[in-house]
Design a protein around this motif. Structure first.
Motif, mmCIF file in Angstrom:
data_model
loop_
_atom_site.group_PDB
_atom_site.id
_atom_site.type_symbol
_atom_site.label_atom_id
_atom_site.label_comp_id
_atom_site.label_asym_id
_atom_site.label_seq_id
_atom_site.Cartn_x
_atom_site.Cartn_y
_atom_site.Cartn_z
ATOM 1 N N VAL A 1 14.410 -7.379 44.091
ATOM 2 C CA VAL A 1 14.888 -6.291 43.237
ATOM 3 C C VAL A 1 16.407 -6.294 43.225
ATOM 4 N N ASP A 2 17.018 -6.457 44.402
ATOM 5 C CA ASP A 2 18.477 -6.509 44.521
ATOM 6 C C ASP A 2 18.861 -7.910 44.992
ATOM 7 N N GLY A 3 19.410 -8.697 44.095
ATOM 8 C CA GLY A 3 19.784 -10.050 44.478
ATOM 9 C C GLY A 3 19.661 -11.000 43.312
ATOM 10 N N PRO A 4 19.720 -12.308 43.583
ATOM 11 C CA PRO A 4 19.651 -13.310 42.511
ATOM 12 C C PRO A 4 18.324 -13.237 41.763
ATOM 13 N N VAL B 1 10.414 -6.496 45.916
ATOM 14 C CA VAL B 1 10.366 -7.531 44.888
ATOM 15 C C VAL B 1 9.700 -6.989 43.629
ATOM 16 N N VAL B 2 9.950 -7.720 42.535
ATOM 17 C CA VAL B 2 9.223 -7.507 41.286
ATOM 18 C C VAL B 2 8.353 -8.726 41.061
ATOM 19 N N ILE B 3 7.068 -8.507 40.746
ATOM 20 C CA ILE B 3 6.147 -9.607 40.479
ATOM 21 C C ILE B 3 6.135 -9.844 38.974
ATOM 22 N N GLY B 4 6.363 -11.116 38.585
ATOM 23 C CA GLY B 4 6.342 -11.461 37.177
ATOM 24 C C GLY B 4 5.293 -12.511 36.899
ATOM 25 N N LEU C 1 5.875 -7.894 33.782
ATOM 26 C CA LEU C 1 6.501 -7.600 35.066
ATOM 27 C C LEU C 1 5.847 -6.388 35.705
ATOM 28 N N SER C 2 5.776 -6.388 37.037
ATOM 29 C CA SER C 2 5.243 -5.242 37.766
ATOM 30 C C SER C 2 6.361 -4.254 38.065
ATOM 31 N N VAL C 3 5.990 -3.114 38.560
ATOM 32 C CA VAL C 3 6.978 -2.199 39.105
ATOM 33 C C VAL C 3 7.445 -2.782 40.436
ATOM 34 N N PRO C 4 8.640 -2.398 40.942
ATOM 35 C CA PRO C 4 9.077 -2.886 42.258
ATOM 36 C C PRO C 4 8.068 -2.523 43.352
ATOM 37 N N VAL C 5 7.806 -3.493 44.206
ATOM 38 C CA VAL C 5 6.874 -3.279 45.328
ATOM 39 C C VAL C 5 7.508 -3.830 46.605
ATOM 40 N N ALA D 1 -0.574 -5.229 43.838
ATOM 41 C CA ALA D 1 0.360 -5.300 42.709
ATOM 42 C C ALA D 1 -0.400 -5.654 41.431
ATOM 43 N N ARG D 2 0.075 -5.119 40.292
ATOM 44 C CA ARG D 2 -0.616 -5.366 39.010
ATOM 45 C C ARG D 2 0.401 -5.757 37.956
ATOM 46 N N VAL D 3 0.082 -6.867 37.266
ATOM 47 C CA VAL D 3 0.949 -7.376 36.204
ATOM 48 C C VAL D 3 0.095 -7.582 34.946
#
Length: 415
Positions: free
Chosen positions: A332-335, A373-376, A395-399, A406-408
């Motif tokens: 979520v925060d980073g590259p 993280v975000v799952i894509g 994309l998922s919500v941040p988890v 997680a759900r995408v």
């Protein structure tokens, strides 16, 4: 008699210092080889014999005293071949040998002298002269071996002499003839009363015959020695070495501490024992830290994320079953570079997935290094991992890492 005993005592002390010094040094210091020790001892003997020849020539010694002193020095050669046992290894393995030398060498000297030498010189009787020729004081290795063989021949004539077999076994040991030494020790133990020191020495010899390894028969002999005398110093030292080799450092320390309380404080042997104890303590600390690290890793939350990827029904007609599907996680925060990625096909949808550290792009940037993280999920018609216009994604919500539900939903077209 007093000068005779004095010379013998000085020689014995010199041999012990030469033998013990390399054994009690730290492991990273150079050690003296057995051949070097024997050469040093032979040099001493040659010098002493030369002095005897000089004293006889100058009239300071009569023939009887000369023969007596010469025979004593020859016995010292056999002592060099019978009073010690080579070490079975480095570090803690040298400890049993050093301790054994302090106990065994003096006894071997006295035993060999009274067995092969001229005990009348000490007891006051008249010594029997033996013929010697000029120049014979230069003792060669062949002569040393010959003296040991003479002892072996005497034992063939008197095979029930347990002490003789014991001396022969110790002599063969220093000559490096370990199988013959073991055979002689076996004969001696069958003839003599049970003695803890004999069993401890025998264990050391048998270890040499099997590549300096103490497991197996040597260990049984050490146990037998401790049954006879639980406080035998060499047996305790070897028992500690056996435990050390098995990485049972706590037991090795216990055995060696039993030795430490029996030797003079501040002595070279005590210093060697303390060094071995310190080595075991350091290794035990390292092993404990590694075990703690493994327990911490096992108890930590798993660095994984799992869930489901679904496809918007409205897009199904526009995709082929063989189109490539990428499922990824990015911090979520980073590259924007994914910390884990999975490759599948559209035909696998809906897909139950799990992402973990084994799917990372680089060892330095993994799921376990981030918190959220975000799952894509993206369908790539070109099969390229980089997003391109016309691809479809969701994309998922941040988890948090460790999430299992997680759900995408893939429902968006990449512009």
């Amino acid at each position: 008699m007093s000068w005779f005993v004095a010379i013998g005592g000085l020689l014995l002390l010199g041999i012990l210092v030469v033998l013990l010094r390399p054994l009690l040094k730290q492991q990273d210091e150079p050690t003296t080889t057995a051949s070097g020790v024997r050469e040093f001892n032979l040099a001493i003997l040659r010098e002493q014999l030369a002095e005897l020849e000089h004293d006889k020539a100058n009239g300071r010694l009569d023939q009887a005293a000369y023969e007596q002193a010469r025979q004593e020095l020859e016995r010292r050669v056999l002592d060099d071949a019978g009073g010690s046992v080579r070490p079975v290894g480095a570090g803690g393995r040298r400890l049993g040998l050093a301790v054994g030398l302090v106990l065994v060498v003096p006894a071997a000297v006295v035993g060999l002298y009274f067995y092969l030498g001229t005990p009348e010189a000490v007891t006051g009787g008249k010594p029997q002269a033996r013929g010697t020729g000029a120049g014979e004081h230069a003792l060669s290795p062949e002569q040393i071996a010959g003296m040991v063989e003479n002892l072996a021949l005497r034992l063939q004539e008197n095979p029930n002499d347990g002490q003789g077999w014991l001396m022969l076994g110790r002599s063969y040991a220093v000559l490096g003839r370990y199988p013959e030494s073991a055979a002689a020790f076996s004969r001696a133990l069958g003839l003599l009363p049970p003695d803890a020191q004999h069993y401890a020495d025998f264990a050391d010899i048998v270890a040499m015959t099997q590549g300096k390894r103490l497991e197996g028969e040597p260990e049984k002999l050490v146990r037998r020695a401790l049954e006879i005398d639980p406080n035998n110093i060499k047996a305790l030292a070897l028992a500690g070495t056996i435990a050390f080799d098995r990485q049972d450092y706590a037991r090795a320390i216990r055995e060696w501490r039993k030795v430490l309380v029996q030797v003079p404080e501040g002595s070279p042997v005590a210093a060697g024992i303390q060094n071995s104890i310190s080595d075991a303590e350091n290794r035990m600390a390292i092993a404990g830290q590694q075990a703690e690290s493994k327990r911490d890793s096992a108890s930590a939350a798993p660095a994984r994320v799992s869930g489901v990827v679904e496809l918007d029904p409205a897009l199904r007609a526009q995709l082929a079953p063989g189109d490539t599907l990428f499922v990824f996680a990015r911090a979520v925060d980073g590259p924007k570079m994914p910390v884990a990625m999975l490759r599948k096909k559209v035909s696998d949808l809906p897909l139950q997935f799990t992402l973990d550290d084994s799917m990372s792009m680089t060892p330095q940037f993994k799921l376990s290094t981030v918190g959220k993280v975000v799952i894509g999920a993206r369908v790539s018609r070109s099969g390229d991992a980089l997003a391109r216009a016309g691809d479809y994604e969701g994309l998922s919500v941040p988890v948090v890492v460790g999430t299992e539900n997680a759900r995408v939903v893939i429902a968006t077209t990449v512009k």
